[in-house]
Write a protein that holds these residues in place. Structure first.
Motif, PDB file in Angstrom:
ATOM      1  N   VAL A  15       6.458  -1.935  11.626  1.00 50.41           N
ATOM      2  CA  VAL A  15       6.801  -2.792  10.493  1.00 50.41           C
ATOM      3  C   VAL A  15       5.717  -3.851  10.312  1.00 50.41           C
ATOM      4  O   VAL A  15       5.446  -4.644  11.218  1.00 50.41           O
ATOM      5  CB  VAL A  15       8.169  -3.479  10.710  1.00 50.41           C
ATOM      6  CG1 VAL A  15       8.519  -4.368   9.522  1.00 50.41           C
ATOM      7  CG2 VAL A  15       9.247  -2.441  10.967  1.00 50.41           C
ATOM      8  N   VAL A  17       4.630  -7.231   9.024  1.00 48.04           N
ATOM      9  CA  VAL A  17       5.327  -8.482   8.712  1.00 48.04           C
ATOM     10  C   VAL A  17       4.307  -9.492   8.199  1.00 48.04           C
ATOM     11  O   VAL A  17       3.306  -9.790   8.868  1.00 48.04           O
ATOM     12  CB  VAL A  17       6.042  -9.052   9.952  1.00 48.04           C
ATOM     13  CG1 VAL A  17       6.767 -10.351   9.591  1.00 48.04           C
ATOM     14  CG2 VAL A  17       7.016  -8.029  10.525  1.00 48.04           C
ATOM     15  N   LEU A  25      13.736 -13.554   2.756  1.00 49.43           N
ATOM     16  CA  LEU A  25      13.082 -12.401   3.376  1.00 49.43           C
ATOM     17  C   LEU A  25      13.203 -11.196   2.446  1.00 49.43           C
ATOM     18  O   LEU A  25      14.272 -10.928   1.897  1.00 49.43           O
ATOM     19  CB  LEU A  25      13.733 -12.114   4.723  1.00 49.43           C
ATOM     20  CG  LEU A  25      13.154 -10.989   5.576  1.00 49.43           C
ATOM     21  CD1 LEU A  25      13.297 -11.325   7.054  1.00 49.43           C
ATOM     22  CD2 LEU A  25      13.856  -9.670   5.272  1.00 49.43           C
ATOM     23  N   HIS A  26      12.099 -10.466   2.286  1.00 53.46           N
ATOM     24  CA  HIS A  26      12.089  -9.283   1.421  1.00 53.46           C
ATOM     25  C   HIS A  26      11.576  -8.078   2.214  1.00 53.46           C
ATOM     26  O   HIS A  26      10.511  -8.148   2.836  1.00 53.46           O
ATOM     27  CB  HIS A  26      11.190  -9.513   0.196  1.00 53.46           C
ATOM     28  CG  HIS A  26      11.617 -10.666  -0.655  1.00 53.46           C
ATOM     29  ND1 HIS A  26      12.599 -10.562  -1.608  1.00 53.46           N
ATOM     30  CD2 HIS A  26      11.198 -11.957  -0.664  1.00 53.46           C
ATOM     31  CE1 HIS A  26      12.777 -11.738  -2.180  1.00 53.46           C
ATOM     32  NE2 HIS A  26      11.941 -12.598  -1.634  1.00 53.46           N
ATOM     33  N   LEU A  27      12.334  -6.997   2.188  1.00 52.49           N
ATOM     34  CA  LEU A  27      11.978  -5.777   2.919  1.00 52.49           C
ATOM     35  C   LEU A  27      11.719  -4.666   1.916  1.00 52.49           C
ATOM     36  O   LEU A  27      12.501  -4.456   0.988  1.00 52.49           O
ATOM     37  CB  LEU A  27      13.101  -5.389   3.878  1.00 52.49           C
ATOM     38  CG  LEU A  27      12.853  -4.238   4.846  1.00 52.49           C
ATOM     39  CD1 LEU A  27      13.727  -4.407   6.091  1.00 52.49           C
ATOM     40  CD2 LEU A  27      13.146  -2.881   4.213  1.00 52.49           C
ATOM     41  N   ARG A  37       7.344  -2.781   5.071  1.00 53.00           N
ATOM     42  CA  ARG A  37       6.727  -4.110   5.026  1.00 53.00           C
ATOM     43  C   ARG A  37       7.801  -5.164   4.805  1.00 53.00           C
ATOM     44  O   ARG A  37       8.697  -4.978   3.978  1.00 53.00           O
ATOM     45  CB  ARG A  37       5.702  -4.190   3.894  1.00 53.00           C
ATOM     46  CG  ARG A  37       5.004  -5.549   3.743  1.00 53.00           C
ATOM     47  CD  ARG A  37       4.038  -5.491   2.561  1.00 53.00           C
ATOM     48  NE  ARG A  37       3.292  -6.719   2.392  1.00 53.00           N
ATOM     49  CZ  ARG A  37       3.717  -7.772   1.693  1.00 53.00           C
ATOM     50  NH1 ARG A  37       4.921  -7.739   1.125  1.00 53.00           N
ATOM     51  NH2 ARG A  37       2.963  -8.852   1.567  1.00 53.00           N
ATOM     52  N   VAL A  38       7.695  -6.247   5.546  1.00 55.69           N
ATOM     53  CA  VAL A  38       8.623  -7.368   5.398  1.00 55.69           C
ATOM     54  C   VAL A  38       7.822  -8.614   5.040  1.00 55.69           C
ATOM     55  O   VAL A  38       6.858  -8.964   5.736  1.00 55.69           O
ATOM     56  CB  VAL A  38       9.411  -7.623   6.702  1.00 55.69           C
ATOM     57  CG1 VAL A  38      10.205  -8.925   6.596  1.00 55.69           C
ATOM     58  CG2 VAL A  38      10.349  -6.455   6.994  1.00 55.69           C
ATOM     59  N   ALA A  40       8.382 -12.503   4.926  1.00 54.63           N
ATOM     60  CA  ALA A  40       9.366 -13.421   5.504  1.00 54.63           C
ATOM     61  C   ALA A  40       8.899 -14.861   5.392  1.00 54.63           C
ATOM     62  O   ALA A  40       7.695 -15.143   5.399  1.00 54.63           O
ATOM     63  CB  ALA A  40       9.594 -13.067   6.975  1.00 54.63           C
ATOM     64  N   VAL A  49      13.647 -10.975  12.022  1.00 52.09           N
ATOM     65  CA  VAL A  49      13.060  -9.863  11.271  1.00 52.09           C
ATOM     66  C   VAL A  49      13.597  -8.537  11.807  1.00 52.09           C
ATOM     67  O   VAL A  49      13.952  -7.637  11.046  1.00 52.09           O
ATOM     68  CB  VAL A  49      11.517  -9.898  11.351  1.00 52.09           C
ATOM     69  CG1 VAL A  49      10.924  -8.617  10.757  1.00 52.09           C
ATOM     70  CG2 VAL A  49      10.974 -11.115  10.614  1.00 52.09           C
ATOM     71  N   ALA A  52      17.035  -7.894  10.545  1.00 53.99           N
ATOM     72  CA  ALA A  52      17.013  -7.505   9.133  1.00 53.99           C
ATOM     73  C   ALA A  52      16.614  -6.039   8.976  1.00 53.99           C
ATOM     74  O   ALA A  52      17.195  -5.297   8.179  1.00 53.99           O
ATOM     75  CB  ALA A  52      16.050  -8.399   8.358  1.00 53.99           C
ATOM     76  N   VAL A  53      15.610  -5.606   9.743  1.00 58.46           N
ATOM     77  CA  VAL A  53      15.154  -4.213   9.666  1.00 58.46           C
ATOM     78  C   VAL A  53      16.252  -3.277  10.168  1.00 58.46           C
ATOM     79  O   VAL A  53      16.550  -2.248   9.542  1.00 58.46           O
ATOM     80  CB  VAL A  53      13.855  -4.022  10.480  1.00 58.46           C
ATOM     81  CG1 VAL A  53      13.507  -2.530  10.571  1.00 58.46           C
ATOM     82  CG2 VAL A  53      12.708  -4.792   9.836  1.00 58.46           C
TER      83      VAL A  53
END
Length: 242
Positions: A15, A17, A25-27, A37-38, A40, A49, A52-53
């Motif tokens: 991932v 980051v 936070l956007h995933l 891709r995150v 944050a 993170v 969230a994933v």
């Protein structure tokens, strides 16, 4: 703008980051092979993170499966009978020797005539086709830029076309310059317009946050359909790397 980038491993996932001065936070999962891709906020921890994933793991796997099942063009040899794409249409390539300069001629939305000099190999033929794609985009893009700069109330300092292996387009907000992938010449016109609007909007909003999506919805209500069409179209044969 302050940013921090690193790679986390969550189970079997790598991932990317990127920490930025943002609120949420956007995933995302991105073509061509399902890169995760995150984006944050700066103070969000690695542990947060990971959570969230993991909470989106099933959705991530579905998105990656869809990208893995996406059609790829076979390796191009630039010989008669091959299929090539232009503005979403599939064409049969017809290679013809000529004594004049190399050129491309479109016949009835079915045939792409590639007029080539005697002795040209596949690389030279491919270079000619890419040059023609670039010329077509240079005619198609300026009216879109002009239209959407007025509609969005922005002005780009410049734009360009280049081959990109990881993105359909990009925006350097500091330099106020946008780039469009040469591959867009193969995709339907609505996909090209979507990319122009998307990148110009980054002159107003740098991140893909709620405001960005709201502006996309307001100005181009069918943008998600254009994005799905773009991501469902056959990808170039070349290996895409990150």
């Amino acid at each position: 703008m302050t940013t921090e980038s690193r790679v986390l491993t969550v189970g079997s996932l790598r991932v990317a980051v990127v920490r930025k001065p943002i609120k949420n936070l956007h995933l995302g999962v991105y073509p061509p092979d399902g890169r995760v891709r995150v984006a944050a906020p700066l103070l969000v921890s690695d542990a947060a993170v990971r959570v969230a994933v993991i909470s989106k793991l099933r959705w991530i796997k579905r998105q990656q499966a869809a990208f893995n099942g996406q059609a790829r063009e076979s390796e191009r040899e630039m010989v008669s009978g091959e299929s090539h794409y232009f503005l979403g249409w599939r064409y049969r390539l017809d290679v013809m020797e000529t004594k004049g300069p190399g050129r491309i001629v479109v016949r009835n939305r079915r045939i792409l005539e590639l007029h080539t000099r005697s002795g040209w190999g596949s690389r030279q033929r491919e270079r000619l086709l890419h040059q023609w794609y670039r010329e077509q985009l240079r005619e198609l893009v300026p009216p879109l830029i002009e239209k959407w700069q007025v509609a969005l109330g922005v002005e780009a300092a410049g734009w360009g076309i280049k081959k990109m292996k990881t993105r359909w387009g990009s925006c350097n907000a500091a330099a106020r310059r946008i780039w469009l992938n040469l591959e867009l010449a193969k995709k339907p016109p609505q996909c090209l317009e979507y990319l122009v609007v998307h990148e110009l909007l980054h002159l107003l909003v740098r991140n893909h946050d709620d405001r960005f999506h709201a502006l996309m919805d307001r100005h181009l209500p069918r943008w998600r359909l254009a994005r799905r069409t773009l991501n469902a179209a056959p990808l170039a044969h070349e290996t895409w790397e990150y």
